[in-house]
Motif scaffolding. Sequence first.
Motif, PDB file in Angstrom:
ATOM      1  N   ARG A 184       0.835  -1.211   0.000  1.00 14.06           N
ATOM      2  CA  ARG A 184       0.000   0.000   0.000  1.00 14.06           C
ATOM      3  C   ARG A 184       0.866   1.257   0.000  1.00 14.06           C
ATOM      4  O   ARG A 184       0.627   2.188  -0.768  1.00 14.06           O
ATOM      5  CB  ARG A 184      -0.912   0.007   1.227  1.00 14.06           C
ATOM      6  CG  ARG A 184      -1.733   1.280   1.393  1.00 14.06           C
ATOM      7  CD  ARG A 184      -2.126   1.499   2.836  1.00 14.06           C
ATOM      8  NE  ARG A 184      -0.939   1.590   3.689  1.00 14.06           N
ATOM      9  CZ  ARG A 184      -0.944   1.303   4.991  1.00 14.06           C
ATOM     10  NH1 ARG A 184      -2.043   0.905   5.573  1.00 14.06           N
ATOM     11  NH2 ARG A 184       0.176   1.423   5.684  1.00 14.06           N
ATOM     12  N   ASP A 185       1.878   1.276   0.874  1.00 21.32           N
ATOM     13  CA  ASP A 185       2.730   2.463   0.967  1.00 21.32           C
ATOM     14  C   ASP A 185       3.457   2.721  -0.345  1.00 21.32           C
ATOM     15  O   ASP A 185       3.572   3.864  -0.793  1.00 21.32           O
ATOM     16  CB  ASP A 185       3.735   2.294   2.102  1.00 21.32           C
ATOM     17  CG  ASP A 185       3.065   2.221   3.472  1.00 21.32           C
ATOM     18  OD1 ASP A 185       1.902   2.667   3.580  1.00 21.32           O
ATOM     19  OD2 ASP A 185       3.694   1.717   4.415  1.00 21.32           O
ATOM     20  N   HIS A 248       1.909   6.453 -18.505  1.00 21.18           N
ATOM     21  CA  HIS A 248       1.254   5.187 -18.854  1.00 21.18           C
ATOM     22  C   HIS A 248       1.413   4.122 -17.781  1.00 21.18           C
ATOM     23  O   HIS A 248       0.637   3.153 -17.746  1.00 21.18           O
ATOM     24  CB  HIS A 248       1.800   4.684 -20.201  1.00 21.18           C
ATOM     25  CG  HIS A 248       1.335   5.472 -21.376  1.00 21.18           C
ATOM     26  ND1 HIS A 248       1.944   6.645 -21.779  1.00 21.18           N
ATOM     27  CD2 HIS A 248       0.301   5.279 -22.237  1.00 21.18           C
ATOM     28  CE1 HIS A 248       1.319   7.135 -22.840  1.00 21.18           C
ATOM     29  NE2 HIS A 248       0.320   6.335 -23.137  1.00 21.18           N
ATOM     30  N   TRP A 249       2.389   4.252 -16.903  1.00 20.35           N
ATOM     31  CA  TRP A 249       2.577   3.242 -15.863  1.00 20.35           C
ATOM     32  C   TRP A 249       1.579   3.408 -14.710  1.00 20.35           C
ATOM     33  O   TRP A 249       1.414   2.488 -13.894  1.00 20.35           O
ATOM     34  CB  TRP A 249       3.994   3.301 -15.307  1.00 20.35           C
ATOM     35  CG  TRP A 249       4.424   4.653 -14.777  1.00 20.35           C
ATOM     36  CD1 TRP A 249       5.148   5.595 -15.443  1.00 20.35           C
ATOM     37  CD2 TRP A 249       4.155   5.203 -13.472  1.00 20.35           C
ATOM     38  NE1 TRP A 249       5.354   6.703 -14.649  1.00 20.35           N
ATOM     39  CE2 TRP A 249       4.755   6.489 -13.429  1.00 20.35           C
ATOM     40  CE3 TRP A 249       3.482   4.743 -12.343  1.00 20.35           C
ATOM     41  CZ2 TRP A 249       4.682   7.308 -12.304  1.00 20.35           C
ATOM     42  CZ3 TRP A 249       3.416   5.556 -11.210  1.00 20.35           C
ATOM     43  CH2 TRP A 249       4.002   6.828 -11.200  1.00 20.35           C
ATOM     44  N   THR A 250       0.895   4.550 -14.646  1.00 18.18           N
ATOM     45  CA  THR A 250       0.020   4.844 -13.504  1.00 18.18           C
ATOM     46  C   THR A 250      -1.159   3.879 -13.384  1.00 18.18           C
ATOM     47  O   THR A 250      -1.402   3.340 -12.299  1.00 18.18           O
ATOM     48  CB  THR A 250      -0.473   6.299 -13.578  1.00 18.18           C
ATOM     49  OG1 THR A 250       0.644   7.178 -13.688  1.00 18.18           O
ATOM     50  CG2 THR A 250      -1.282   6.647 -12.343  1.00 18.18           C
ATOM     51  N   GLU A 256      -3.398  -2.891  -9.931  1.00 18.45           N
ATOM     52  CA  GLU A 256      -2.820  -3.984  -9.155  1.00 18.45           C
ATOM     53  C   GLU A 256      -3.143  -3.834  -7.677  1.00 18.45           C
ATOM     54  O   GLU A 256      -3.484  -4.809  -6.997  1.00 18.45           O
ATOM     55  CB  GLU A 256      -1.311  -4.036  -9.360  1.00 18.45           C
ATOM     56  CG  GLU A 256      -0.641  -5.223  -8.671  1.00 18.45           C
ATOM     57  CD  GLU A 256       0.850  -5.273  -8.925  1.00 18.45           C
ATOM     58  OE1 GLU A 256       1.463  -6.313  -8.594  1.00 18.45           O
ATOM     59  OE2 GLU A 256       1.411  -4.266  -9.436  1.00 18.45           O
ATOM     60  N   TRP A 257      -3.050  -2.594  -7.162  1.00 24.46           N
ATOM     61  CA  TRP A 257      -3.356  -2.364  -5.751  1.00 24.46           C
ATOM     62  C   TRP A 257      -4.825  -2.629  -5.451  1.00 24.46           C
ATOM     63  O   TRP A 257      -5.150  -3.346  -4.498  1.00 24.46           O
ATOM     64  CB  TRP A 257      -2.990  -0.928  -5.368  1.00 24.46           C
ATOM     65  CG  TRP A 257      -3.660  -0.441  -4.119  1.00 24.46           C
ATOM     66  CD1 TRP A 257      -4.579   0.544  -4.013  1.00 24.46           C
ATOM     67  CD2 TRP A 257      -3.474  -0.945  -2.784  1.00 24.46           C
ATOM     68  NE1 TRP A 257      -4.985   0.704  -2.711  1.00 24.46           N
ATOM     69  CE2 TRP A 257      -4.315  -0.202  -1.935  1.00 24.46           C
ATOM     70  CE3 TRP A 257      -2.680  -1.944  -2.238  1.00 24.46           C
ATOM     71  CZ2 TRP A 257      -4.387  -0.422  -0.567  1.00 24.46           C
ATOM     72  CZ3 TRP A 257      -2.755  -2.179  -0.854  1.00 24.46           C
ATOM     73  CH2 TRP A 257      -3.598  -1.419  -0.040  1.00 24.46           C
ATOM     74  N   ILE A 258      -5.726  -2.099  -6.277  1.00 21.35           N
ATOM     75  CA  ILE A 258      -7.160  -2.211  -5.996  1.00 21.35           C
ATOM     76  C   ILE A 258      -7.666  -3.634  -6.192  1.00 21.35           C
ATOM     77  O   ILE A 258      -8.432  -4.154  -5.363  1.00 21.35           O
ATOM     78  CB  ILE A 258      -7.952  -1.224  -6.889  1.00 21.35           C
ATOM     79  CG1 ILE A 258      -7.642   0.225  -6.492  1.00 21.35           C
ATOM     80  CG2 ILE A 258      -9.446  -1.483  -6.783  1.00 21.35           C
ATOM     81  CD1 ILE A 258      -8.325   1.263  -7.356  1.00 21.35           C
ATOM     82  N   VAL A 261      -4.318  -6.604  -4.293  1.00 21.53           N
ATOM     83  CA  VAL A 261      -3.707  -6.498  -2.966  1.00 21.53           C
ATOM     84  C   VAL A 261      -4.663  -5.924  -1.937  1.00 21.53           C
ATOM     85  O   VAL A 261      -4.812  -6.473  -0.832  1.00 21.53           O
ATOM     86  CB  VAL A 261      -2.422  -5.641  -3.027  1.00 21.53           C
ATOM     87  CG1 VAL A 261      -1.757  -5.593  -1.656  1.00 21.53           C
ATOM     88  CG2 VAL A 261      -1.460  -6.201  -4.062  1.00 21.53           C
ATOM     89  N   ARG A 262      -5.337  -4.849  -2.261  1.00 22.19           N
ATOM     90  CA  ARG A 262      -6.204  -4.181  -1.291  1.00 22.19           C
ATOM     91  C   ARG A 262      -7.265  -5.095  -0.688  1.00 22.19           C
ATOM     92  O   ARG A 262      -7.590  -4.973   0.512  1.00 22.19           O
ATOM     93  CB  ARG A 262      -6.864  -2.966  -1.947  1.00 22.19           C
ATOM     94  CG  ARG A 262      -7.665  -2.098  -0.969  1.00 22.19           C
ATOM     95  CD  ARG A 262      -8.359  -0.950  -1.697  1.00 22.19           C
ATOM     96  NE  ARG A 262      -9.153  -0.159  -0.771  1.00 22.19           N
ATOM     97  CZ  ARG A 262     -10.346  -0.514  -0.330  1.00 22.19           C
ATOM     98  NH1 ARG A 262     -10.890  -1.661  -0.727  1.00 22.19           N
ATOM     99  NH2 ARG A 262     -11.017   0.265   0.518  1.00 22.19           N
ATOM    100  N   PRO A 263      -7.878  -6.038  -1.447  1.00 27.87           N
ATOM    101  CA  PRO A 263      -8.884  -6.925  -0.843  1.00 27.87           C
ATOM    102  C   PRO A 263      -8.380  -7.717   0.352  1.00 27.87           C
ATOM    103  O   PRO A 263      -9.175  -8.181   1.176  1.00 27.87           O
ATOM    104  CB  PRO A 263      -9.275  -7.855  -2.006  1.00 27.87           C
ATOM    105  CG  PRO A 263      -9.035  -7.037  -3.230  1.00 27.87           C
ATOM    106  CD  PRO A 263      -7.796  -6.238  -2.909  1.00 27.87           C
ATOM    107  N   GLY A 264      -7.060  -7.890   0.478  1.00 30.10           N
ATOM    108  CA  GLY A 264      -6.517  -8.623   1.617  1.00 30.10           C
ATOM    109  C   GLY A 264      -6.356  -7.791   2.868  1.00 30.10           C
ATOM    110  O   GLY A 264      -6.043  -8.336   3.941  1.00 30.10           O
ATOM    111  N   MET A 265      -6.570  -6.474   2.773  1.00 31.04           N
ATOM    112  CA  MET A 265      -6.454  -5.599   3.940  1.00 31.04           C
ATOM    113  C   MET A 265      -7.622  -5.809   4.902  1.00 31.04           C
ATOM    114  O   MET A 265      -8.738  -6.128   4.488  1.00 31.04           O
ATOM    115  CB  MET A 265      -6.403  -4.136   3.499  1.00 31.04           C
ATOM    116  CG  MET A 265      -5.178  -3.756   2.681  1.00 31.04           C
ATOM    117  SD  MET A 265      -3.660  -3.697   3.639  1.00 31.04           S
ATOM    118  CE  MET A 265      -3.934  -2.246   4.658  1.00 31.04           C
TER     119      MET A 265
END
Length: 372
Positions: A184-185, A248-250, A256-258, A261-265
């Motif tokens: 996240r950070d 374009h990398w944004t 990827e975060w949303i 990864v974020r669902p595991g928070m």
Amino acid sequence: MGGDGLIPGSARLHLIDGLPLLRPDEQVFEAMIKGWRNQQLARNLSLGYINDQERTVRAFTRHADAMPWQWTPQHVDEWSADLRAVHGCVRSTLRNYQGSVRQFCDFLTNPAYGWSDECLRHFGTHPVQVVYDWNAATHADEAEGEPERRAFTKPELEAFFDHADEEVLRVRGKGRKGWLPAFRDSALFKVAYAYGLRRNETRMLDLTDFGRNPEGREFGGYGTLLVRYGKAKKGSPPKRRSVLTVWHWTPGTIEEWISEVRPGMRHSTSRALWPSERGPRIGLQRLDSRFAAYRDAAGLDPALEFHSLRRSYITHLIEDGHDPLFVQQQVGHDHASTTAIYTCVSSDFRTRSLRRVLDATIEAALRQGRTS
């Protein structure tokens, strides 16, 4: 004007005429504070701003160890010296604090509110203005930030982001759940840079703040970002702005975060884009501490701070040739001069700019020589 003919903040509205006061000093002071709050509410100022004003006046009262009708310019001098020498307040903070006391004194000494008459009746003296141009900090320069504050160079920014990514791999390699907040950070810092965001603007982002840009279909659902908690003008609500995605990398970083990864928070059901381990939204202190930890671990200049990501965004857009007006609108500045203050272009950029001008000048001279 109230239904009883009294204006908000007036002494008669907050003190009961004719009744003796059991604790005159305390009761009159609290009535003054309440009256000032009502006067500011009537001016449609924000509650956050009003609360900050009140805290400052109460702090000055404690330091002076005197009530407003006893204040003198010397109290301001001693308080200001303490703020600078002991507490290390920067110039802009000191000026804001002095401005709060000045405004309170303006309110108390305005005949329309009747506080001078009330103080004469109860204490035999009255409040006066104690903050003047000759004993207060002046706003002499548009750029009041500390001179060592600057943008990242591109190699420094790459080193910072690389370290953030390596921290995710390091923690995950040990089998710890701490890799989720580490990810996240890392994503948060990249998004702050990708849109030129301030700390609170970054912290207050929600999942629903992203949208499409019809002229930037390649960014998919992440072509625009709605910043709902932009820096407010004094007393005003947060200023909104829409920021277009540039790099374009944004979208890949955000997606990827949303999605992965974020669902595991723990607090993934929160609408906040950046939930914390303990609550629905990450705190400002966490942003500062994690940024400082990564910066120091990467061996970077201690002068770099979270706001350096915003400075870098402005600088790198200018260096990449984006129109200054576009950059100004992206970061929400009212004036181009403000954007210029944030611009820390590299010597390479200035050298290239000079080379283009010199080449154009030489080419024009040669053309003129051939035609003459």
